[in-house]
Design an enzyme around this catalytic site. Structure first.
Site, PDB file in Angstrom:
ATOM      1  N   ARG A  14      65.111  11.627  33.446  1.00 41.50           N
ATOM      2  CA  ARG A  14      66.022  11.046  34.635  1.00 41.50           C
ATOM      3  C   ARG A  14      65.315  11.517  35.855  1.00 41.50           C
ATOM      4  O   ARG A  14      65.970  11.192  37.007  1.00 41.50           O
ATOM      5  CB  ARG A  14      67.265  11.928  34.487  1.00 41.50           C
ATOM      6  N   ARG A  27      77.162  10.244  40.976  1.00 43.32           N
ATOM      7  CA  ARG A  27      76.359   9.851  39.984  1.00 43.32           C
ATOM      8  C   ARG A  27      75.295   8.731  40.606  1.00 43.32           C
ATOM      9  O   ARG A  27      74.022   9.023  40.208  1.00 43.32           O
ATOM     10  CB  ARG A  27      77.008   9.518  38.746  1.00 43.32           C
TER      11      ARG A  27
HETATM   12  P1  B4P Z   1      74.853   9.631  30.098  1.00 39.30           P
HETATM   13  O1  B4P Z   1      75.563   9.807  28.952  1.00 39.30           O
HETATM   14  O2  B4P Z   1      73.461   9.158  30.046  1.00 39.30           O
HETATM   15  O3  B4P Z   1      75.808   8.247  30.677  1.00 39.30           O
HETATM   16  P2  B4P Z   1      75.646   7.072  31.597  1.00 39.30           P
HETATM   17  O4  B4P Z   1      74.394   7.048  32.507  1.00 39.30           O
HETATM   18  O5  B4P Z   1      76.891   7.441  32.464  1.00 39.30           O
HETATM   19  O6  B4P Z   1      76.181   5.708  30.922  1.00 39.30           O
HETATM   20  P3  B4P Z   1      75.297   4.442  30.046  1.00 39.30           P
HETATM   21  O7  B4P Z   1      74.530   3.742  30.948  1.00 39.30           O
HETATM   22  O8  B4P Z   1      74.774   4.975  28.830  1.00 39.30           O
HETATM   23  O9  B4P Z   1      76.470   3.493  29.708  1.00 39.30           O
HETATM   24  P4  B4P Z   1      77.302   3.099  28.514  1.00 39.30           P
HETATM   25  O10 B4P Z   1      76.446   2.377  27.352  1.00 39.30           O
HETATM   26  O11 B4P Z   1      78.101   4.261  28.166  1.00 39.30           O
HETATM   27  O12 B4P Z   1      74.934  10.504  31.130  1.00 39.30           O
HETATM   28  C1  B4P Z   1      76.100  11.432  31.699  1.00 39.30           C
HETATM   29  C2  B4P Z   1      75.681  12.692  32.205  1.00 39.30           C
HETATM   30  O13 B4P Z   1      75.024  13.833  31.409  1.00 39.30           O
HETATM   31  C3  B4P Z   1      74.829  12.515  33.400  1.00 39.30           C
HETATM   32  O14 B4P Z   1      75.677  12.317  34.657  1.00 39.30           O
HETATM   33  C4  B4P Z   1      74.288  14.174  33.296  1.00 39.30           C
HETATM   34  O15 B4P Z   1      75.061  15.050  34.188  1.00 39.30           O
HETATM   35  C5  B4P Z   1      74.066  14.438  32.086  1.00 39.30           C
HETATM   36  N1  B4P Z   1      72.697  13.954  31.535  1.00 39.30           N
HETATM   37  C6  B4P Z   1      72.373  12.918  30.580  1.00 39.30           C
HETATM   38  N2  B4P Z   1      70.941  12.966  30.711  1.00 39.30           N
HETATM   39  C7  B4P Z   1      70.332  14.025  31.344  1.00 39.30           C
HETATM   40  C8  B4P Z   1      68.991  14.307  31.566  1.00 39.30           C
HETATM   41  N3  B4P Z   1      67.881  13.696  31.105  1.00 39.30           N
HETATM   42  N4  B4P Z   1      68.890  15.172  32.574  1.00 39.30           N
HETATM   43  C9  B4P Z   1      69.773  15.816  33.346  1.00 39.30           C
HETATM   44  N5  B4P Z   1      71.314  15.477  32.975  1.00 39.30           N
HETATM   45  C10 B4P Z   1      71.314  14.701  32.101  1.00 39.30           C
HETATM   46  O16 B4P Z   1      78.178   1.953  29.019  1.00 39.30           O
HETATM   47  C11 B4P Z   1      79.253   2.402  30.209  1.00 39.30           C
HETATM   48  C12 B4P Z   1      80.495   1.541  29.781  1.00 39.30           C
HETATM   49  O17 B4P Z   1      80.400   0.200  30.074  1.00 39.30           O
HETATM   50  C13 B4P Z   1      81.148   1.814  28.256  1.00 39.30           C
HETATM   51  O18 B4P Z   1      82.581   2.002  28.538  1.00 39.30           O
HETATM   52  C14 B4P Z   1      80.626   0.533  27.739  1.00 39.30           C
HETATM   53  O19 B4P Z   1      81.615   0.234  26.980  1.00 39.30           O
HETATM   54  C15 B4P Z   1      80.784  -0.451  28.962  1.00 39.30           C
HETATM   55  N6  B4P Z   1      79.753  -1.719  28.657  1.00 39.30           N
HETATM   56  C16 B4P Z   1      78.518  -1.436  27.988  1.00 39.30           C
HETATM   57  N7  B4P Z   1      77.924  -2.672  27.921  1.00 39.30           N
HETATM   58  C17 B4P Z   1      78.820  -3.594  28.756  1.00 39.30           C
HETATM   59  C18 B4P Z   1      78.971  -5.112  28.797  1.00 39.30           C
HETATM   60  N8  B4P Z   1      77.909  -5.633  28.385  1.00 39.30           N
HETATM   61  N9  B4P Z   1      80.014  -5.659  29.235  1.00 39.30           N
HETATM   62  C19 B4P Z   1      81.256  -4.610  29.723  1.00 39.30           C
HETATM   63  N10 B4P Z   1      81.216  -3.726  29.474  1.00 39.30           N
HETATM   64  C20 B4P Z   1      80.099  -2.889  28.919  1.00 39.30           C
END
Ligand code: B4P
Length: 186
Positions: A92, A144
């Site tokens: 990240r 974020r």
């Molecule tokens: P993550 O868990 O990586 O989550 P995210 O980026 O918020 O979500 P993602 O892109 O995976 O979306 P998703 O499929 O869930 O990070 C969370 C936190 O963890 C960070 O802020 C940080 O604090 C920490 N962290 C993680 N990795 C780290 C690292 N390497 N270094 C430091 N800190 C770190 O989809 C989102 C939503 O959209 C879901 O509800 C899904 O159902 C919906 N969705 C998905 N595809 C869709 C579609 N085609 N149409 C409609 N809805 C859809």
């Protein structure tokens, strides 16, 4: 077919959603640093306690902590005979990317493709608000996104320079996006 993959993209782009499908269908190890950190938080480990407040603020957990998790999983897999993997939400920032490069060199492995999931901010915010996880309220989501622009977006140029980047439009249905990803992975 490419088997050593990174999923890069803003929060809410659907990295976790697509990574889970792809890893299951192709038998890859799925490593989501977000899921692993949430697991530590839920289990109340010292690591989870440290990560909890940082995640709730929408900031990045320390590189050392995240790296320790990734290092142990990738080493375990390599010792068990290797195989494909999909890193979702890691690296990240550039420091994490450099550390990953050093770890892979140690393991004699290489990244084969970086899938960049691209989506407008308005849709990202809508998706995350609909998901409603603990860190999915509007002000934390905005933060974020800022953290993504400042710390994670430089990885686009980083992997483009290394000729590894495959951008994919992340709007539309889950199935339509999965087809686009399958097309770039081969
Ligand atoms: P993550 O868990 O990586 O989550 P995210 O980026 O918020 O979500 P993602 O892109 O995976 O979306 P998703 O499929 O869930 O990070 C969370 C936190 O963890 C960070 O802020 C940080 O604090 C920490 N962290 C993680 N990795 C780290 C690292 N390497 N270094 C430091 N800190 C770190 O989809 C989102 C939503 O959209 C879901 O509800 C899904 O159902 C919906 N969705 C998905 N595809 C869709 C579609 N085609 N149409 C409609 N809805 C859809």
């Amino acid at each position: 077919m490419k088997q050593r993959l990174l999923f890069l993209g803003p929060p809410g782009a659907g990295k976790g959603t697509q990574a889970q499908h792809l890893a299951e269908s192709r038998g890859l190890l799925h490593l989501s640093t977000g899921d692993l950190l949430r697991g530590e938080v839920a289990a109340g480990t010292p690591l989870g306690q440290e990560a909890k407040t940082v995640m709730a603020r929408g900031e990045l957990v320390s590189d050392a902590l995240v790296l320790a998790i990734v290092r142990s999983r990738l080493k375990q897999q390599a010792q068990a005979g290797g195989g494909g993997w999909l890193l979702d939400g890691f690296p990240r920032n550039v420091a994490q990317a450099d550390a990953l490069a050093a770890l892979l060199e140690e393991l004699g492995q290489q990244i084969e493709l970086v899938v960049l999931m691209e989506l407008d901010d308005a849709v990202l915010v809508q998706r995350l608000l609909a998901r409603g996880r603990a860190d999915d309220n509007e002000s934390v989501i905005r933060h974020r996104l800022e953290v993504y622009r400042q710390q994670t977006e430089p990885l686009i140029a980083y992997y483009r320079e290394r000729d590894l980047l495959a951008p994919v439009e992340a709007a539309g249905s889950v199935d339509a996006i999965a087809e686009r990803i399958a097309a770039v992975i081969g």
